[in-house]
Design a protein around this motif. Structure first.
Motif, PDB file in Angstrom:
ATOM      1  N   SER A 277     -23.130 -45.447 -49.528  1.00  0.00           N
ATOM      2  CA  SER A 277     -21.993 -45.662 -50.424  1.00  0.00           C
ATOM      3  C   SER A 277     -21.080 -44.449 -50.431  1.00  0.00           C
ATOM      4  O   SER A 277     -21.443 -43.395 -50.969  1.00  0.00           O
ATOM      5  N   THR A 278     -19.912 -44.599 -49.855  1.00  0.00           N
ATOM      6  CA  THR A 278     -18.943 -43.504 -49.842  1.00  0.00           C
ATOM      7  C   THR A 278     -18.455 -43.202 -51.256  1.00  0.00           C
ATOM      8  O   THR A 278     -18.314 -42.033 -51.649  1.00  0.00           O
ATOM      9  N   ALA A 279     -18.193 -44.260 -52.033  1.00  0.00           N
ATOM     10  CA  ALA A 279     -17.679 -44.073 -53.394  1.00  0.00           C
ATOM     11  C   ALA A 279     -18.665 -43.290 -54.251  1.00  0.00           C
ATOM     12  O   ALA A 279     -18.280 -42.347 -54.968  1.00  0.00           O
ATOM     13  N   ALA A 298     -17.971 -48.221 -59.281  1.00  0.00           N
ATOM     14  CA  ALA A 298     -18.101 -48.479 -57.848  1.00  0.00           C
ATOM     15  C   ALA A 298     -18.406 -49.933 -57.529  1.00  0.00           C
ATOM     16  O   ALA A 298     -18.147 -50.399 -56.413  1.00  0.00           O
ATOM     17  N   THR A 299     -18.948 -50.649 -58.500  1.00  0.00           N
ATOM     18  CA  THR A 299     -19.423 -52.016 -58.243  1.00  0.00           C
ATOM     19  C   THR A 299     -18.314 -52.949 -57.774  1.00  0.00           C
ATOM     20  O   THR A 299     -18.546 -53.848 -56.950  1.00  0.00           O
ATOM     21  N   ASP A 302     -17.660 -51.804 -53.876  1.00  0.00           N
ATOM     22  CA  ASP A 302     -18.626 -51.090 -53.055  1.00  0.00           C
ATOM     23  C   ASP A 302     -19.880 -51.941 -52.838  1.00  0.00           C
ATOM     24  O   ASP A 302     -20.614 -52.224 -53.786  1.00  0.00           O
ATOM     25  N   ALA A 305     -23.263 -50.436 -54.173  1.00  0.00           N
ATOM     26  CA  ALA A 305     -23.378 -50.472 -55.633  1.00  0.00           C
ATOM     27  C   ALA A 305     -23.668 -51.891 -56.108  1.00  0.00           C
ATOM     28  O   ALA A 305     -24.492 -52.101 -57.008  1.00  0.00           O
TER      29      ALA A 305
END
Length: 393
Positions: A277-279, A298-299, A302, A305
């Motif tokens: 996950s980049t975020a 993030a959900t 992403d 997430a």
């Protein structure tokens, strides 16, 4: 000094009607109570003298002489306290449990009950003074822990280290000079939903409370069900696997260890460090830590997430399959989920429960997110002590 309560069963019933339904006309109340007019008038006069009831203006005309509206007296004011998820929430409500004032602040329950209860006393005193009150009618407290309701103390509470058997009720009552009732937060939230939320039309429902601690409030046949020793609804420590992650209770693989806030953050940190996950990774680098709010943010876009939220929701859904089949509620209400997580969580839970439960149990049973938020816990906390206040002496 604490306010005197109703003196007869009919007076108590009248107060509960006014609490639950708001101002009503004298004619309606007399009919609902099934009392002769003279007897009803005598009971109302006594409650008025005690300061528990007052006139609220004329009622709508039904032909003939116009009746007057009655409501709970303006001097009836309850304090409500909700502890949990790193926040101390304190409110003042009227006799119908409508919040009038509120204060939220961060809290570290690990500082111990003396510190936190002392702060509760300070904040309730501040709200009382700001409202121009000499005393509170009563105070209700909701804790993220199993509570022995008979003595008002938390018992073996992983979310409240150092609070075991601390006399929360008696300590607050001595400091505040009014009645105090204490219960766990899921029970209080279920009462809040029953009084003012989605649960109001239903006599049988489950309220599932998410967050750092996970619990369930059961309303059965229109009343909160606590069980023989106030332990009903403690679903957070159902064991899902024997070799799962360590839970705060000391066991492995509990629902809370998979689905609680700490678990979501743990899985988010793992996803960030693994490069999935980049975020979440960017947030971890920037802040040095992650929170449930970061997971919620993030959900939306992403996949990693979303996956960790869905995994937690599936596990929670499996628990609900058993509860739904056993209790057969009319509705399941889920509270405590951050806004960004709620829709993903709800969709996954619905999928598991509707797919795996019997058609008879779920054929007309909705599963919904609470629309009261943490207000449910404050209303429910006030409800706890109002039930004591509105009981015949």
């Amino acid at each position: 000094m604490p306010m005197v309560g109703p003196e007869t069963a009919d007076q108590a019933r009248l107060l509960r009607l006014l609490r639950d339904d708001g101002p009503r006309s004298r004619v309606e109340l007399a009919d609902l109570l099934g009392l002769p007019r003279a007897r009803f008038a005598a009971e109302v006069d006594r409650l008025t003298t005690l300061g528990l009831v007052e006139t609220a203006g004329p009622a709508a005309s039904r032909g003939g002489r116009r009746s007057s509206l009655l409501r709970i007296g303006a001097q009836v004011r309850f304090g409500a306290v909700l502890v949990g998820d790193g926040v101390l929430r304190v409110a003042l409500t009227d006799g119908e449990l409508n919040p009038l004032a509120r204060h939220d602040e961060p809290v570290d329950v690990r500082l111990g009950p003396d510190v936190v209860v002392g702060r509760i006393v300070e904040l309730l005193g501040k709200l009382r003074v700001e409202a121009g009150l000499t005393s509170l009618t009563g105070v209700g407290v909701a804790l993220p822990a199993p509570v022995e309701v008979r003595d008002g103390s938390p018992v073996s509470a992983p979310a409240l280290p150092g609070w075991h058997r601390f006399p929360v009720r008696d300590t607050l009552a001595a400091e505040l000079g009014c009645p105090v009732q204490v219960d766990n937060d899921a029970n209080a939230m279920a009462l809040g939903e029953r009084h003012a939320g989605t649960g109001r039309p239903f006599d049988d429902f489950l309220y599932v409370k998410l967050g750092e601690a996970i619990g369930c409030g059961l309303v059965l046949a229109g009343a909160l069900y606590r069980g023989a020793a106030s332990g009903a609804g403690d679903i957070g420590h159902f064991q899902l696997t024997e070799d799962g992650p360590l839970c705060g209770c000391g066991n492995n693989g509990c629902v809370e260890a998979y689905c609680g806030d700490v678990a979501l953050v743990r899985e988010a940190v793992t996803a960030a460090r693994a490069g999935r996950s980049t975020a979440l990774a960017d947030r971890l680098v920037a802040a040095g830590t992650l929170s449930v709010a970061d997971v919620a943010a993030a959900t939306e876009g992403d996949p990693a997430a979303q996956t960790l939220v869905r995994d937690a929701a599936r596990r929670l859904g499996r628990v609900l399959v058993g509860l739904v089949s056993f209790v057969n509620p009319a509705i399941v209400i889920i509270g405590g989920a951050p806004a960004g997580i709620g829709p993903v969580l709800l969709a996954e839970i619905r999928g598991v429960v509707y797919r795996r439960s019997t058609p008879l149990a779920t054929g007309s049973m909705p599963i919904v997110l609470s629309d009261l938020g943490d207000t449910a816990g404050l209303i429910g906390a006030a409800h706890l002590v109002s039930t004591q206040t509105y009981a015949a002496r």
